[in-house]
Design an enzyme around this catalytic site. Structure first.
Site, PDB file in Angstrom:
ATOM      1  N   GLU A  45     -66.475   5.662 -12.115  1.00  0.00           N
ATOM      2  CA  GLU A  45     -66.158   7.016 -12.580  1.00  0.00           C
ATOM      3  C   GLU A  45     -65.168   7.669 -11.619  1.00  0.00           C
ATOM      4  O   GLU A  45     -65.321   7.585 -10.396  1.00  0.00           O
ATOM      5  CB  GLU A  45     -67.455   7.815 -12.630  1.00  0.00           C
ATOM      6  N   TRP A  46     -64.171   8.322 -12.168  1.00  0.00           N
ATOM      7  CA  TRP A  46     -63.240   9.116 -11.355  1.00  0.00           C
ATOM      8  C   TRP A  46     -63.900  10.456 -11.041  1.00  0.00           C
ATOM      9  O   TRP A  46     -64.393  11.137 -11.932  1.00  0.00           O
ATOM     10  CB  TRP A  46     -61.929   9.347 -12.098  1.00  0.00           C
ATOM     11  N   LEU A  47     -63.903  10.835  -9.780  1.00  0.00           N
ATOM     12  CA  LEU A  47     -64.498  12.102  -9.368  1.00  0.00           C
ATOM     13  C   LEU A  47     -63.427  13.001  -8.767  1.00  0.00           C
ATOM     14  O   LEU A  47     -62.636  12.565  -7.931  1.00  0.00           O
ATOM     15  CB  LEU A  47     -65.605  11.865  -8.341  1.00  0.00           C
ATOM     16  N   ASP A 147     -73.789   3.716   5.472  1.00  0.00           N
ATOM     17  CA  ASP A 147     -72.485   3.883   6.136  1.00  0.00           C
ATOM     18  C   ASP A 147     -71.998   5.308   5.919  1.00  0.00           C
ATOM     19  O   ASP A 147     -70.885   5.551   5.465  1.00  0.00           O
ATOM     20  CB  ASP A 147     -71.484   2.872   5.564  1.00  0.00           C
TER      21      ASP A 147
END
Length: 242
Positions: A45-47, A147
């Protein structure tokens, strides 16, 4: 629908996808949705991110605390090995936390070192591990990001905290917070949402940070070598001082 495509090694992409899916299943903190996984690419998904606002730190703290609070009846480790950056991360399961951190985190990094002085200091730090848990601290297994430096979290336009690029494991939740404090600091208000550190954290965080410093020393060298050496020597000194 706009997407973000990551390309790389199939094993690395698979490990990231599995981590994102597991984090998403907790319904505690936002992560990018996984749309497709192929041998050569991961479609996410592009955020759209926004500049964190004044309340972001507290919201982030609450969301991360909710993730870490989920009880998992699991040994420390993970279902398979994964990757911390480009470095393979060992996740051999163990019921004992200090044993896990020694055998699956620091010993594998020690084996990658080609620096006798640093290797000797890390060996002394490993010997000091039991002294950090003599106060009776016994962590339970939490699902952690693994991380969580400042480049792996952000805020969406609606104010929602989001984390990404994980290398998940069932570990001591303090390891995530220690990483947040290594290369910078948590956002303002984080502790109000997350909660105060437990007794002994100020000592244990160096143990968790050493792992990441060693990984950077292995990957990049430079000043990370000296930071690793100082951290390892500080851990050995904590043992000597009791």
């Amino acid at each position: 629908m706009k997407t973000f495509v990551k390309r790389g090694d199939a094993a690395v992409l698979r490990a990231e996808a599995e981590g994102l899916l597991m984090l998403a299943m907790t319904n505690t903190i936002r992560v990018p949705r996984v749309f497709e996984l192929h041998e050569d690419r991961l479609v996410l998904e592009w955020l759209d991110f926004a500049q964190p606002d004044a309340g972001f730190g507290e919201r982030f703290g609450r969301a991360l605390a909710a993730l870490h609070a989920i009880p998992f009846d699991e040994p420390f480790g993970w279902l398979a090995d994964n990757f911390i950056g480009a470095t393979p991360q060992v996740n051999t399961r163990s019921e004992d936390w200090p044993t896990f951190w020694r055998e699956s985190r620091l010993h594998p990094m020690l084996a990658r070192l080609r620096d006798p002085e640093l290797a000797k200091a890390v060996g002394a730090a490993i010997d000091a591990i039991p002294s950090l848990f003599q106060d009776g601290y016994e962590p339970r297994a939490s699902l952690i990001h693994g991380d969580l430096w400042s480049g792996n979290w952000g805020m969406l336009a609606d104010g929602t905290p989001v984390i990404y690029d994980p290398c998940v494991s069932y570990s001591d939740a303090e390891a995530d917070v220690a990483m947040m404090e290594l290369f910078g600091s948590p956002p303002t208000g984080f502790r109000q949402g997350y909660g105060s550190p437990q007794a002994g954290y100020a000592r244990r965080k160096h143990l968790y940070q050493l792992y990441h410093l060693l990984n950077h020393a292995v990957l990049f060298g430079g000043g990370y070598r000296q930071q690793s050496l100082r951290c390892a020597e500080a851990l050995a000194d904590l043992q000597r001082r009791g």
